[in-house]
Design a protein around this motif. Sequence first.
Motif, PDB file in Angstrom:
ATOM      1  N   TRP A 117       8.064   8.168  -5.829  1.00  0.00           N
ATOM      2  CA  TRP A 117       6.749   8.447  -5.244  1.00  0.00           C
ATOM      3  C   TRP A 117       6.544   9.950  -5.186  1.00  0.00           C
ATOM      4  CZ3 TRP A 117       9.758   4.481  -3.596  1.00  0.00           C
ATOM      5  CH2 TRP A 117       9.162   3.215  -3.476  1.00  0.00           C
ATOM      6  N   VAL A 118       5.330  10.393  -5.497  1.00  0.00           N
ATOM      7  CA  VAL A 118       4.948  11.797  -5.385  1.00  0.00           C
ATOM      8  C   VAL A 118       3.686  11.864  -4.545  1.00  0.00           C
ATOM      9  CG1 VAL A 118       4.277  13.896  -6.625  1.00  0.00           C
ATOM     10  CG2 VAL A 118       5.972  12.344  -7.621  1.00  0.00           C
ATOM     11  N   ASN A 119       3.769  12.564  -3.421  1.00  0.00           N
ATOM     12  CA  ASN A 119       2.646  12.673  -2.498  1.00  0.00           C
ATOM     13  C   ASN A 119       2.093  11.308  -2.096  1.00  0.00           C
ATOM     14  OD1 ASN A 119       2.714  15.501  -2.385  1.00  0.00           O
ATOM     15  ND2 ASN A 119       1.562  15.655  -4.291  1.00  0.00           N
ATOM     16  N   GLY A 120       2.999  10.381  -1.828  1.00  0.00           N
ATOM     17  CA  GLY A 120       2.614   9.066  -1.343  1.00  0.00           C
ATOM     18  C   GLY A 120       2.138   8.095  -2.395  1.00  0.00           C
ATOM     19  N   GLU A 121       2.033   8.537  -3.645  1.00  0.00           N
ATOM     20  CA  GLU A 121       1.585   7.666  -4.730  1.00  0.00           C
ATOM     21  C   GLU A 121       2.778   7.252  -5.581  1.00  0.00           C
ATOM     22  OE1 GLU A 121      -1.362   6.539  -5.055  1.00  0.00           O
ATOM     23  OE2 GLU A 121      -2.553   7.839  -3.745  1.00  0.00           O
ATOM     24  N   HIS A 122       2.809   5.965  -5.915  1.00  0.00           N
ATOM     25  CA  HIS A 122       3.903   5.458  -6.735  1.00  0.00           C
ATOM     26  C   HIS A 122       3.775   6.002  -8.148  1.00  0.00           C
ATOM     27  CE1 HIS A 122       6.261   1.937  -8.641  1.00  0.00           C
ATOM     28  NE2 HIS A 122       7.102   2.715  -8.013  1.00  0.00           N
ATOM     29  N   ALA A 123       4.761   6.795  -8.589  1.00  0.00           N
ATOM     30  CA  ALA A 123       4.698   7.440  -9.900  1.00  0.00           C
ATOM     31  C   ALA A 123       5.395   6.642 -10.987  1.00  0.00           C
ATOM     32  CB  ALA A 123       5.308   8.844  -9.817  1.00  0.00           C
ATOM     33  N   GLY A 124       6.174   5.629 -10.619  1.00  0.00           N
ATOM     34  CA  GLY A 124       6.824   4.820 -11.634  1.00  0.00           C
ATOM     35  C   GLY A 124       8.134   4.223 -11.158  1.00  0.00           C
ATOM     36  N   ARG A 125       8.636   3.307 -11.972  1.00  0.00           N
ATOM     37  CA  ARG A 125       9.899   2.637 -11.693  1.00  0.00           C
ATOM     38  C   ARG A 125      10.636   2.434 -13.009  1.00  0.00           C
ATOM     39  NH1 ARG A 125      12.560  -1.020  -8.202  1.00  0.00           N
ATOM     40  NH2 ARG A 125      13.616  -2.759  -9.231  1.00  0.00           N
ATOM     41  N   HIS A 126      11.952   2.545 -12.968  1.00  0.00           N
ATOM     42  CA  HIS A 126      12.748   2.135 -14.122  1.00  0.00           C
ATOM     43  C   HIS A 126      13.746   1.084 -13.651  1.00  0.00           C
ATOM     44  CE1 HIS A 126      16.942   3.527 -13.815  1.00  0.00           C
ATOM     45  NE2 HIS A 126      16.491   4.558 -13.116  1.00  0.00           N
TER      46      HIS A 126
ATOM     47  N   GLU B 173       0.823  -1.178   0.000  1.00  0.00           N
ATOM     48  CA  GLU B 173       0.000   0.000   0.000  1.00  0.00           C
ATOM     49  C   GLU B 173       0.877   1.255   0.000  1.00  0.00           C
ATOM     50  OE1 GLU B 173      -3.292   0.362  -0.244  1.00  0.00           O
ATOM     51  OE2 GLU B 173      -3.316  -1.767  -0.652  1.00  0.00           O
ATOM     52  N   PRO B 174       0.499   2.283  -0.752  1.00  0.00           N
ATOM     53  CA  PRO B 174       1.293   3.502  -0.764  1.00  0.00           C
ATOM     54  C   PRO B 174       1.217   4.229   0.565  1.00  0.00           C
ATOM     55  CG  PRO B 174      -0.765   3.840  -1.950  1.00  0.00           C
ATOM     56  CD  PRO B 174      -0.690   2.369  -1.618  1.00  0.00           C
ATOM     57  N   ALA B 175       2.323   4.867   0.931  1.00  0.00           N
ATOM     58  CA  ALA B 175       2.344   5.663   2.155  1.00  0.00           C
ATOM     59  C   ALA B 175       1.725   7.021   1.857  1.00  0.00           C
ATOM     60  CB  ALA B 175       3.769   5.832   2.643  1.00  0.00           C
ATOM     61  N   ARG B 176       0.639   7.375   2.570  1.00  0.00           N
ATOM     62  CA  ARG B 176      -0.075   8.619   2.283  1.00  0.00           C
ATOM     63  C   ARG B 176       0.215   9.626   3.381  1.00  0.00           C
ATOM     64  NH1 ARG B 176      -3.817   7.729  -1.723  1.00  0.00           N
ATOM     65  NH2 ARG B 176      -4.194   5.558  -2.248  1.00  0.00           N
ATOM     66  N   TRP B 177       1.367  10.236   3.267  1.00  0.00           N
ATOM     67  CA  TRP B 177       1.723  11.268   4.237  1.00  0.00           C
ATOM     68  C   TRP B 177       2.191  12.515   3.513  1.00  0.00           C
ATOM     69  CZ3 TRP B 177       6.660  11.564   2.725  1.00  0.00           C
ATOM     70  CH2 TRP B 177       7.325  10.391   2.419  1.00  0.00           C
ATOM     71  N   GLY B 178       1.459  12.881   2.451  1.00  0.00           N
ATOM     72  CA  GLY B 178       1.941  13.915   1.544  1.00  0.00           C
ATOM     73  C   GLY B 178       1.598  15.339   1.902  1.00  0.00           C
ATOM     74  N   VAL B 179       0.532  15.898   1.340  1.00  0.00           N
ATOM     75  CA  VAL B 179       0.284  17.327   1.391  1.00  0.00           C
ATOM     76  C   VAL B 179      -0.270  17.745   2.734  1.00  0.00           C
ATOM     77  CG1 VAL B 179      -1.168  19.158   0.430  1.00  0.00           C
ATOM     78  CG2 VAL B 179      -0.060  17.527  -1.077  1.00  0.00           C
ATOM     79  N   ASP B 180       0.235  18.858   3.265  1.00  0.00           N
ATOM     80  CA  ASP B 180      -0.276  19.481   4.474  1.00  0.00           C
ATOM     81  C   ASP B 180      -1.299  20.528   4.052  1.00  0.00           C
ATOM     82  OD1 ASP B 180      -0.788  20.836   6.762  1.00  0.00           O
ATOM     83  OD2 ASP B 180       1.296  21.451   7.160  1.00  0.00           O
ATOM     84  N   ASP B 181      -2.604  20.201   4.147  1.00  0.00           N
ATOM     85  CA  ASP B 181      -3.637  21.088   3.632  1.00  0.00           C
ATOM     86  C   ASP B 181      -3.721  22.402   4.385  1.00  0.00           C
ATOM     87  OD1 ASP B 181      -4.385  19.297   1.678  1.00  0.00           O
ATOM     88  OD2 ASP B 181      -5.769  18.243   3.001  1.00  0.00           O
ATOM     89  N   SER B 182      -3.157  22.471   5.602  1.00  0.00           N
ATOM     90  CA  SER B 182      -3.212  23.717   6.352  1.00  0.00           C
ATOM     91  C   SER B 182      -2.400  24.807   5.678  1.00  0.00           C
ATOM     92  CB  SER B 182      -2.678  23.496   7.778  1.00  0.00           C
ATOM     93  OG  SER B 182      -1.291  23.208   7.752  1.00  0.00           O
ATOM     94  N   ARG B 183      -1.557  24.446   4.706  1.00  0.00           N
ATOM     95  CA  ARG B 183      -0.725  25.438   4.018  1.00  0.00           C
ATOM     96  C   ARG B 183      -1.382  25.928   2.732  1.00  0.00           C
ATOM     97  NH1 ARG B 183       3.702  27.263   3.827  1.00  0.00           N
ATOM     98  NH2 ARG B 183       4.693  26.060   2.209  1.00  0.00           N
ATOM     99  N   LEU B 184      -2.596  25.473   2.445  1.00  0.00           N
ATOM    100  CA  LEU B 184      -3.268  25.873   1.218  1.00  0.00           C
ATOM    101  C   LEU B 184      -4.394  26.849   1.541  1.00  0.00           C
ATOM    102  CD1 LEU B 184      -3.551  22.411  -0.542  1.00  0.00           C
ATOM    103  CD2 LEU B 184      -1.720  24.081  -0.674  1.00  0.00           C
ATOM    104  N   VAL B 185      -4.438  27.983   0.878  1.00  0.00           N
ATOM    105  CA  VAL B 185      -5.494  28.960   1.071  1.00  0.00           C
ATOM    106  C   VAL B 185      -6.008  29.378  -0.301  1.00  0.00           C
ATOM    107  CG1 VAL B 185      -6.064  31.248   1.941  1.00  0.00           C
ATOM    108  CG2 VAL B 185      -4.497  29.803   3.223  1.00  0.00           C
ATOM    109  N   LYS B 186      -7.242  28.977  -0.605  1.00  0.00           N
ATOM    110  CA  LYS B 186      -7.857  29.320  -1.883  1.00  0.00           C
ATOM    111  C   LYS B 186      -6.941  28.973  -3.054  1.00  0.00           C
ATOM    112  CE  LYS B 186     -10.750  33.000   0.038  1.00  0.00           C
ATOM    113  NZ  LYS B 186     -11.114  34.435  -0.028  1.00  0.00           N
TER     114      LYS B 186
END
Length: 357
Positions: free
Chosen positions: A159-168, A6-19
């Motif tokens: 991984w980007v924001n806890g989602e697996h973006a690819g492998r080479h 399972e991907p680790a979902r510890w990415g974006v801190d929404d408290s830093r987003l305003v509109k």
Amino acid sequence: MLGGGEPARWGVDDSRLVKGKVMAEVASRTELIYPLGASGHIEHWLVTGPYAFAVADLERYGVPPPTGADAGFKLDILRDRRRPALDVTTPPVEGSALAVDGVAHEWRYVRCRDDHQVDLSTFFHTCHYLVSYAYATLDVAAGGPAQVMLDSNGPADLWVNGEHAGRHEQIGLQDPARAAFSITLRTGRNDILVCFEALATRACPYTLALRVVGFAPEAARVLLPAAPGDLARRQRFEAIVEAASCSRQLYRDGAPVVLRWAGAETVEGALVVRLLDAAGQTRAEQRVPATANGEVVLADSDALADGVYRIAIAPAEPSPVRRELAIRVFNGDFAEQPAGTFAMRRREALEHAAAQQ
């Protein structure tokens, strides 16, 4: 998602987003703040590893090549040893430990040099599987699609924001192999995590470089969670250390060994500058104020034995900030054009080498 885990979902801190806009002005000073490289490279990372595990059952993979430098042979082992799940399950912090199969290493700050690489190149007498992790938070003013160019000497997962973006799974025995990944960045904070692997059979080039394409570097910055402390002061020290340079790399004819820096910001405190020989012994040391511009004369080159030296500069107070510059001293005579026959030059070289013992 790596290996079915399972991907680790510890990415974006929404408290830093305003509109939909990033609150750049309230970045916590529990984080080190750096610009994104002018070419789009992430040049500041938290890194842990390499975790090294001996590969004792080589016979199951067939007969290894005499040089150990066969890409197909290495890839078979790397695929077999691939991590079944992501080891990183919580956000990294500088100085915290990550355990992989019972082996623990701390997350440490790594600043890339001009080649933009995290360089963990190493050497093992016997075959070892290596795995390392690199982490950074990319803070962008406006999100959107982007492309990541990832260079490494062995397989790598992104991984980007806890989602697996690819492998080479390319192998670059000397020059790193390059792979491209399409990603979507969110406005604000984006967690970037890379797992990069290698199979060490004697000398092992082991590097990582990552470039983000499609974003203006001035519209993004790199954040690294750090241990508590005066991080603004630490980064001012780092600016002085990174500004330091030598006037030359080869010293001879009594030229003074000098370290200079300019254009930084003065810090209330001191720097320690040391001249180290090849064995790590201190041959000269000076403590100087951490001024915006400075010069330290460590020794005259004719007072030093021929060989390779390192100049180490760091704050006088406890700090992870440190840099070393390599120089060479050679006071012997030499000719700019070959003289005599090859046999004569060979004998001269052997006699010179014997005299150094």
